[in-house]
Design a protein around this motif. Structure first.
Motif, short mmCIF file in Angstrom:
data_model
loop_
_atom_site.label_atom_id
_atom_site.label_comp_id
_atom_site.label_asym_id
_atom_site.label_seq_id
_atom_site.Cartn_x
_atom_site.Cartn_y
_atom_site.Cartn_z
N LEU A 1 0.85 -1.18 0.00
CA LEU A 1 0.00 0.00 0.00
C LEU A 1 0.89 1.23 0.00
O LEU A 1 1.72 1.41 0.90
N VAL A 2 0.74 2.06 -1.01
CA VAL A 2 1.47 3.32 -1.09
C VAL A 2 0.46 4.44 -0.86
O VAL A 2 -0.53 4.55 -1.59
N VAL A 3 0.71 5.22 0.17
CA VAL A 3 -0.18 6.34 0.51
C VAL A 3 0.46 7.60 -0.06
O VAL A 3 1.57 7.97 0.33
N ALA A 4 -0.24 8.22 -0.99
CA ALA A 4 0.27 9.41 -1.68
C ALA A 4 -0.69 10.57 -1.48
O ALA A 4 -1.89 10.38 -1.23
N HIS A 5 -0.16 11.76 -1.59
CA HIS A 5 -1.00 12.96 -1.54
C HIS A 5 -1.72 13.10 -2.88
O HIS A 5 -1.20 12.70 -3.92
N ARG A 6 -2.90 13.65 -2.85
CA ARG A 6 -3.69 13.81 -4.09
C ARG A 6 -2.96 14.64 -5.14
O ARG A 6 -3.13 14.44 -6.33
N ASP A 7 -2.15 15.58 -4.70
CA ASP A 7 -1.44 16.47 -5.63
C ASP A 7 -0.12 15.90 -6.13
O ASP A 7 0.56 16.54 -6.92
N ALA B 1 1.32 14.05 -8.43
CA ALA B 1 1.06 13.44 -9.74
C ALA B 1 2.15 12.44 -10.15
O ALA B 1 1.85 11.43 -10.79
N VAL B 2 3.38 12.72 -9.77
CA VAL B 2 4.48 11.83 -10.16
C VAL B 2 4.31 10.44 -9.54
O VAL B 2 4.42 9.42 -10.23
N THR B 3 4.02 10.38 -8.26
CA THR B 3 3.82 9.08 -7.59
C THR B 3 2.65 8.34 -8.19
O THR B 3 2.72 7.13 -8.44
N TRP B 4 1.55 9.03 -8.41
CA TRP B 4 0.37 8.39 -8.98
C TRP B 4 0.68 7.82 -10.36
O TRP B 4 0.29 6.70 -10.67
N MET B 5 1.40 8.57 -11.20
CA MET B 5 1.70 8.10 -12.55
C MET B 5 2.69 6.94 -12.54
O MET B 5 2.56 6.01 -13.32
N TRP B 6 3.69 6.98 -11.66
CA TRP B 6 4.69 5.92 -11.61
C TRP B 6 4.10 4.60 -11.14
O TRP B 6 4.49 3.54 -11.61
N LEU B 7 3.18 4.66 -10.20
CA LEU B 7 2.72 3.43 -9.56
C LEU B 7 1.33 2.97 -9.95
O LEU B 7 0.89 1.91 -9.51
N ARG B 8 0.63 3.69 -10.78
CA ARG B 8 -0.76 3.34 -11.09
C ARG B 8 -0.91 1.99 -11.76
O ARG B 8 -1.94 1.34 -11.60
N ASN B 9 0.09 1.54 -12.51
CA ASN B 9 -0.01 0.24 -13.18
C ASN B 9 0.98 -0.78 -12.65
O ASN B 9 1.14 -1.85 -13.24
N VAL C 1 -2.24 2.08 -4.68
CA VAL C 1 -2.00 3.49 -4.35
C VAL C 1 -3.30 4.09 -3.84
O VAL C 1 -4.36 3.91 -4.44
N LEU C 2 -3.18 4.80 -2.73
CA LEU C 2 -4.36 5.37 -2.08
C LEU C 2 -4.03 6.79 -1.63
O LEU C 2 -2.91 7.06 -1.18
N ALA C 3 -4.99 7.68 -1.74
CA ALA C 3 -4.80 9.06 -1.26
C ALA C 3 -4.83 9.05 0.26
O ALA C 3 -5.55 8.26 0.88
N GLU C 4 -4.07 9.95 0.87
CA GLU C 4 -3.97 9.96 2.33
C GLU C 4 -5.30 10.23 3.01
O GLU C 4 -5.53 9.76 4.12
N ASP C 5 -6.19 10.95 2.36
CA ASP C 5 -7.49 11.20 2.99
C ASP C 5 -8.47 10.04 2.81
O ASP C 5 -9.57 10.07 3.35
N VAL D 1 3.65 2.18 2.68
CA VAL D 1 4.67 3.20 2.39
C VAL D 1 3.97 4.54 2.26
O VAL D 1 3.02 4.67 1.49
N PHE D 2 4.43 5.53 3.02
CA PHE D 2 3.88 6.88 2.94
C PHE D 2 4.84 7.76 2.16
O PHE D 2 6.05 7.78 2.44
N ALA D 3 4.31 8.52 1.22
CA ALA D 3 5.09 9.60 0.61
C ALA D 3 5.19 10.70 1.65
O ALA D 3 4.30 10.85 2.50
N GLU D 4 6.26 11.47 1.62
CA GLU D 4 6.49 12.48 2.66
C GLU D 4 5.34 13.48 2.76
O GLU D 4 4.86 13.79 3.85
N GLN D 5 4.87 13.97 1.63
CA GLN D 5 3.78 14.95 1.62
C GLN D 5 2.49 14.33 2.17
O GLN D 5 1.75 14.98 2.90
N ALA D 6 2.24 13.08 1.86
CA ALA D 6 1.05 12.39 2.36
C ALA D 6 1.13 12.18 3.87
O ALA D 6 0.13 12.33 4.58
N MET D 7 2.31 11.84 4.37
CA MET D 7 2.48 11.64 5.81
C MET D 7 2.23 12.93 6.57
O MET D 7 1.55 12.95 7.60
#
Length: 75
Positions: free
Chosen positions: A16-22, A24-32, A38-42, A56-62
């Motif tokens: 599970l990768v928790v990323a911030h909605r904004d 875009a790089v994490t979402w694009m890299w891991l979407r497939n 991949v899940l938004a932090e909210d 795994v938390f992205a820094e901005q999401a944490m």
């Protein structure tokens, strides 16, 4: 991403990768990526955490998650 996908191959459940909605790089890299959810932090919930071997938390999401959680705790 290559290191993450290489490590995922040995896990029984998804990562599970928790990323911030904004983020875009994490979402694009891991979407497939196979074995990655991949899940938004909210949108983080206990089911997704328990259904994953690794979270795994992205820094901005944490930062956003901790800030929101601390505001809710003071209410």
């Amino acid at each position: 991403v290559a290191v993450l996908t290489g490590a995922i191959g040995s896990l029984a459940r998804p990562v599970l990768v928790v990323a911030h909605r904004d983020d875009a790089v994490t979402w694009m890299w891991l979407r497939n990526a196979a074995g990655v959810h991949v899940l938004a932090e909210d949108q983080l919930n206990s089911y997704d955490v328990l259904a994953s071997d690794v979270v795994v938390f992205a820094e901005q999401a944490m930062t956003a998650f901790v800030t929101r959680s601390s505001k809710e705790a003071t209410k």
